[in-house]
Design a protein around this motif. Structure first.
Motif, PDB file in Angstrom:
ATOM      1  N   LEU A   1      51.585  23.149 -59.729  1.00 47.06           N
ATOM      2  CA  LEU A   1      52.879  22.979 -59.062  1.00 47.06           C
ATOM      3  C   LEU A   1      53.875  24.035 -59.545  1.00 47.06           C
ATOM      4  CD1 LEU A   1      54.101  21.088 -56.944  1.00 47.06           C
ATOM      5  CD2 LEU A   1      55.083  19.741 -58.817  1.00 47.06           C
ATOM      6  N   ALA A   2      53.795  24.347 -60.829  1.00 49.30           N
ATOM      7  CA  ALA A   2      54.682  25.381 -61.382  1.00 49.30           C
ATOM      8  C   ALA A   2      54.440  26.726 -60.690  1.00 49.30           C
ATOM      9  CB  ALA A   2      54.444  25.511 -62.885  1.00 49.30           C
ATOM     10  N   ARG A   3      53.233  26.902 -60.146  1.00 51.69           N
ATOM     11  CA  ARG A   3      52.908  28.156 -59.439  1.00 51.69           C
ATOM     12  C   ARG A   3      52.909  27.974 -57.931  1.00 51.69           C
ATOM     13  NH1 ARG A   3      50.985  27.665 -64.209  1.00 51.69           N
ATOM     14  NH2 ARG A   3      51.225  29.447 -65.599  1.00 51.69           N
ATOM     15  N   GLY A   4      53.538  26.900 -57.487  1.00 51.88           N
ATOM     16  CA  GLY A   4      53.692  26.701 -56.047  1.00 51.88           C
ATOM     17  C   GLY A   4      52.418  26.282 -55.336  1.00 51.88           C
ATOM     18  N   VAL A   5      51.547  25.562 -56.033  1.00 50.60           N
ATOM     19  CA  VAL A   5      50.283  25.140 -55.419  1.00 50.60           C
ATOM     20  C   VAL A   5      50.099  23.627 -55.538  1.00 50.60           C
ATOM     21  CG1 VAL A   5      47.753  25.297 -55.551  1.00 50.60           C
ATOM     22  CG2 VAL A   5      49.143  27.344 -55.929  1.00 50.60           C
ATOM     23  N   ILE A   6      49.853  22.977 -54.403  1.00 47.53           N
ATOM     24  CA  ILE A   6      49.422  21.574 -54.391  1.00 47.53           C
ATOM     25  C   ILE A   6      47.975  21.586 -53.924  1.00 47.53           C
ATOM     26  CG2 ILE A   6      49.743  19.322 -53.289  1.00 47.53           C
ATOM     27  CD1 ILE A   6      52.691  20.213 -52.809  1.00 47.53           C
TER      28      ILE A   6
ATOM     29  N   ASP B   1      47.675  13.145 -53.936  1.00 49.93           N
ATOM     30  CA  ASP B   1      46.842  13.742 -55.002  1.00 49.93           C
ATOM     31  C   ASP B   1      47.023  12.964 -56.302  1.00 49.93           C
ATOM     32  OD1 ASP B   1      45.856  15.735 -53.378  1.00 49.93           O
ATOM     33  OD2 ASP B   1      46.826  17.411 -54.428  1.00 49.93           O
ATOM     34  N   ILE B   2      48.280  12.734 -56.666  1.00 56.58           N
ATOM     35  CA  ILE B   2      48.569  12.040 -57.934  1.00 56.58           C
ATOM     36  C   ILE B   2      48.005  10.616 -57.891  1.00 56.58           C
ATOM     37  CG2 ILE B   2      50.454  11.066 -59.343  1.00 56.58           C
ATOM     38  CD1 ILE B   2      50.733  13.896 -59.760  1.00 56.58           C
ATOM     39  N   MET B   3      48.182   9.961 -56.765  1.00 52.77           N
ATOM     40  CA  MET B   3      47.727   8.577 -56.644  1.00 52.77           C
ATOM     41  C   MET B   3      46.214   8.473 -56.808  1.00 52.77           C
ATOM     42  SD  MET B   3      50.166   6.699 -54.135  1.00 52.77           S
ATOM     43  CE  MET B   3      49.162   6.643 -52.681  1.00 52.77           C
ATOM     44  N   ARG B   4      45.498   9.375 -56.180  1.00 50.13           N
ATOM     45  CA  ARG B   4      44.029   9.315 -56.249  1.00 50.13           C
ATOM     46  C   ARG B   4      43.533   9.565 -57.671  1.00 50.13           C
ATOM     47  NH1 ARG B   4      42.263  12.809 -51.072  1.00 50.13           N
ATOM     48  NH2 ARG B   4      42.500  11.239 -49.457  1.00 50.13           N
ATOM     49  N   VAL B   5      44.187  10.498 -58.346  1.00 45.19           N
ATOM     50  CA  VAL B   5      43.797  10.780 -59.730  1.00 45.19           C
ATOM     51  C   VAL B   5      44.085   9.551 -60.591  1.00 45.19           C
ATOM     52  CG1 VAL B   5      44.477  12.110 -61.765  1.00 45.19           C
ATOM     53  CG2 VAL B   5      44.009  13.286 -59.614  1.00 45.19           C
ATOM     54  N   CYS B   6      45.279   8.960 -60.402  1.00 45.29           N
ATOM     55  CA  CYS B   6      45.649   7.787 -61.199  1.00 45.29           C
ATOM     56  C   CYS B   6      44.694   6.621 -60.933  1.00 45.29           C
ATOM     57  CB  CYS B   6      47.090   7.375 -60.908  1.00 45.29           C
ATOM     58  SG  CYS B   6      48.275   8.523 -61.633  1.00 45.29           S
ATOM     59  N   GLU B   7      44.274   6.493 -59.692  1.00 48.63           N
ATOM     60  CA  GLU B   7      43.344   5.410 -59.329  1.00 48.63           C
ATOM     61  C   GLU B   7      42.093   5.475 -60.194  1.00 48.63           C
ATOM     62  OE1 GLU B   7      44.109   4.818 -54.820  1.00 48.63           O
ATOM     63  OE2 GLU B   7      41.981   5.323 -55.112  1.00 48.63           O
TER      64      GLU B   7
ATOM     65  N   THR C   1      48.714   4.050 -65.910  1.00 55.19           N
ATOM     66  CA  THR C   1      49.347   5.168 -65.208  1.00 55.19           C
ATOM     67  C   THR C   1      50.488   4.654 -64.327  1.00 55.19           C
ATOM     68  OG1 THR C   1      47.944   4.969 -63.245  1.00 55.19           O
ATOM     69  CG2 THR C   1      47.115   6.368 -65.015  1.00 55.19           C
ATOM     70  N   ASP C   2      51.423   5.546 -64.039  1.00 57.53           N
ATOM     71  CA  ASP C   2      52.526   5.193 -63.146  1.00 57.53           C
ATOM     72  C   ASP C   2      52.666   6.355 -62.154  1.00 57.53           C
ATOM     73  OD1 ASP C   2      54.855   4.639 -61.837  1.00 57.53           O
ATOM     74  OD2 ASP C   2      55.991   4.120 -63.653  1.00 57.53           O
ATOM     75  N   PRO C   3      51.841   6.327 -61.111  1.00 54.67           N
ATOM     76  CA  PRO C   3      51.775   7.493 -60.211  1.00 54.67           C
ATOM     77  C   PRO C   3      53.110   7.863 -59.594  1.00 54.67           C
ATOM     78  CG  PRO C   3      50.453   5.638 -59.351  1.00 54.67           C
ATOM     79  CD  PRO C   3      50.893   5.263 -60.725  1.00 54.67           C
ATOM     80  N   GLU C   4      53.883   6.865 -59.205  1.00 52.07           N
ATOM     81  CA  GLU C   4      55.166   7.194 -58.548  1.00 52.07           C
ATOM     82  C   GLU C   4      56.094   7.947 -59.484  1.00 52.07           C
ATOM     83  OE1 GLU C   4      57.383   4.095 -56.420  1.00 52.07           O
ATOM     84  OE2 GLU C   4      55.382   3.424 -55.766  1.00 52.07           O
ATOM     85  N   ALA C   5      56.235   7.391 -60.702  1.00 52.17           N
ATOM     86  CA  ALA C   5      57.134   8.029 -61.668  1.00 52.17           C
ATOM     87  C   ALA C   5      56.638   9.428 -62.023  1.00 52.17           C
ATOM     88  CB  ALA C   5      57.233   7.165 -62.925  1.00 52.17           C
ATOM     89  N   LEU C   6      55.330   9.550 -62.178  1.00 46.65           N
ATOM     90  CA  LEU C   6      54.748  10.840 -62.546  1.00 46.65           C
ATOM     91  C   LEU C   6      54.991  11.879 -61.449  1.00 46.65           C
ATOM     92  CD1 LEU C   6      52.924  12.499 -64.415  1.00 46.65           C
ATOM     93  CD2 LEU C   6      50.944  11.497 -63.264  1.00 46.65           C
ATOM     94  N   ALA C   7      54.709  11.494 -60.214  1.00 51.07           N
ATOM     95  CA  ALA C   7      54.897  12.429 -59.098  1.00 51.07           C
ATOM     96  C   ALA C   7      56.363  12.842 -59.008  1.00 51.07           C
ATOM     97  CB  ALA C   7      54.432  11.788 -57.790  1.00 51.07           C
ATOM     98  N   THR C   8      57.254  11.880 -59.128  1.00 50.87           N
ATOM     99  CA  THR C   8      58.690  12.172 -59.017  1.00 50.87           C
ATOM    100  C   THR C   8      59.130  13.130 -60.132  1.00 50.87           C
ATOM    101  OG1 THR C   8      58.988   9.984 -58.102  1.00 50.87           O
ATOM    102  CG2 THR C   8      60.985  11.110 -58.849  1.00 50.87           C
ATOM    103  N   ARG C   9      58.682  12.848 -61.346  1.00 49.79           N
ATOM    104  CA  ARG C   9      59.093  13.700 -62.475  1.00 49.79           C
ATOM    105  C   ARG C   9      58.624  15.141 -62.268  1.00 49.79           C
ATOM    106  NH1 ARG C   9      56.635  15.545 -66.873  1.00 49.79           N
ATOM    107  NH2 ARG C   9      54.837  14.160 -66.902  1.00 49.79           N
TER     108      ARG C   9
END
Ligand SMILES: Nc1ncnc2c1ncn2[C@@H]1O[C@H](COP(=O)(O)OP(=O)(O)OP(=O)(O)O)[C@@H](O)[C@H]1O
Ligand SMILES: [Mg+2]
Length: 322
Positions: A244-249, A289-295, A304-312
């Motif tokens: 993400l820091a390099r502009g890639v999802i 992406d974050i949700m699937r990894v957290c799953e 895990t807290d996917p929502e908080a992680l993604a938002t941060r």
């Protein structure tokens, strides 16, 4: 890759055309009507035929024996890597998927490694991708050298719009080059992705993860000990953050696209990457992406807290648009 065989390759009824990539249309029609009888060719015949006209990929027999259906497509796809002196043999099929097949190859000593993975794209994948406007939005077209095609290049733009044979080929190469150039950038940045070695019209060469007859399993197949699970969760998050820091999802991240080997992870499969600011759906795709990894890691006992992680992560790396 010649366009004729590229466009002819698809499902089983098209495979036979590999044997005669240069036949003319009339002949092709006759053949379809059953007016010309040609005995079916074995994979050995196909490879021998390729050798006869001086386009052989290798002067000695391959260790891997492709089926009749895959032989010509495989050889055409990987020939540039033989020509460039990067591989000397195809050793085994790692996995034949619906979108791509991956083969383990004998690397040429100049590469400094003994094995390399060759990912060969299937045209079917491109067709699905082309129709997937969610991913396509905001993407430029890349040439086979990774350069962006200018919007003012009317010949290319018109061909793509019309989906002519040439346009389709350009669009296909573009998907492949997204994966390749993304791997280049992420590998250069030190992230846990295979090192890309070379790209051709329809295939790319990268680090092979695993041993010859023991390819690295995907994380989805692995049950982790709690300590290891926590450490590997951090490793994945560090990679998502680095991207993400390099502009890639990644855009299709899950335990199915992460390899596990020797206690460490390698993230793979990047053709559908999305840029945070170029695509209206990027936030949703990132969250998924974050949700699937957290799953997966939840199942392994990691809290895990996917929502908080993604938002941060999003707040840190994706500046608000004015
Ligand atoms: N560098 C590699 N080293 C070892 N194995 C690999 C490598 N890259 C891919 N593979 C194997 O090949 C499989 C398919 O690769 P990838 O995920 O890149 O393609 P795909 O388009 O998702 O194909 P599929 O539709 O089969 O999932 C992976 O799941 C993995 O098992
Ligand atoms: Mg995959």
């Amino acid at each position: 890759m010649s366009r004729s065989s590229y466009l002819n390759y698809d499902d089983s009824d098209a495979y036979d055309q590999f044997g005669t990539p240069h036949e003319n249309r009339q002949e092709h029609r006759k053949k379809k009507r059953g007016e010309i009888h040609r005995p079916k060719k074995s994979s050995a015949d196909v490879i021998a035929a390729l050798s006869d006209d001086g386009t052989d990929a290798t002067s000695r027999p391959l260790t891997y024996q492709p089926s009749r259906f895959e032989a010509a497509w495989l050889m055409e796809s990987l020939q540039p890597f033989f020509d460039r002196g990067l591989i000397t043999d195809i050793l085994a099929l790692v996995r034949g998927g619906k979108e791509a097949s991956v083969y383990v190859c004998q690397a040429h000593p100049v590469t400094g490694v003994s094995l390399l993975a060759a990912k060969v794209y299937r045209p079917r994948m491109f067709r699905q991708m082309r129709n997937d406007s969610v991913y396509r939005e905001g993407r430029e077209i890349l040439t086979d050298s990774g350069k962006v095609v200018k919007k003012t290049d009317h010949r290319v733009m018109r061909a793509i719009g019309k989906k002519s044979g040439f346009g389709i080929e350009v669009a296909h190469t573009s998907w492949l080059m997204y994966e390749y150039t993304t791997l280049q950038a992420l590998h250069h940045a030190g992230l846990d992705v295979p090192k890309p070695y070379s790209a051709a019209t329809n295939a790319m060469l990268m680090t092979y993860v695993g041993e010859l007859h023991r390819p690295a399993p995907t994380l989805s197949l692995i049950a982790l000990e709690p300590d290891e699970a926590q450490a590997l969760f951090y490793q994945v998050i560090a990679n998502i953050e680095g991207m993400l820091a390099r502009g890639v999802i990644h855009g299709d991240l899950s335990a199915y696209n992460i390899l596990y080997w020797d206690g460490t992870l390698t993230v793979i499969d990047f053709p559908q990457i999305v840029r945070p600011q170029a695509n209206h759906n990027s936030w949703t795709i990132f969250q998924r992406d974050i949700m699937r990894v957290c799953e997966y890691f939840n199942d392994q006992g990691v809290s895990t807290d996917p929502e908080a992680l993604a938002t941060r992560l999003w707040k840190t790396y994706v500046p608000d648009e004015e």
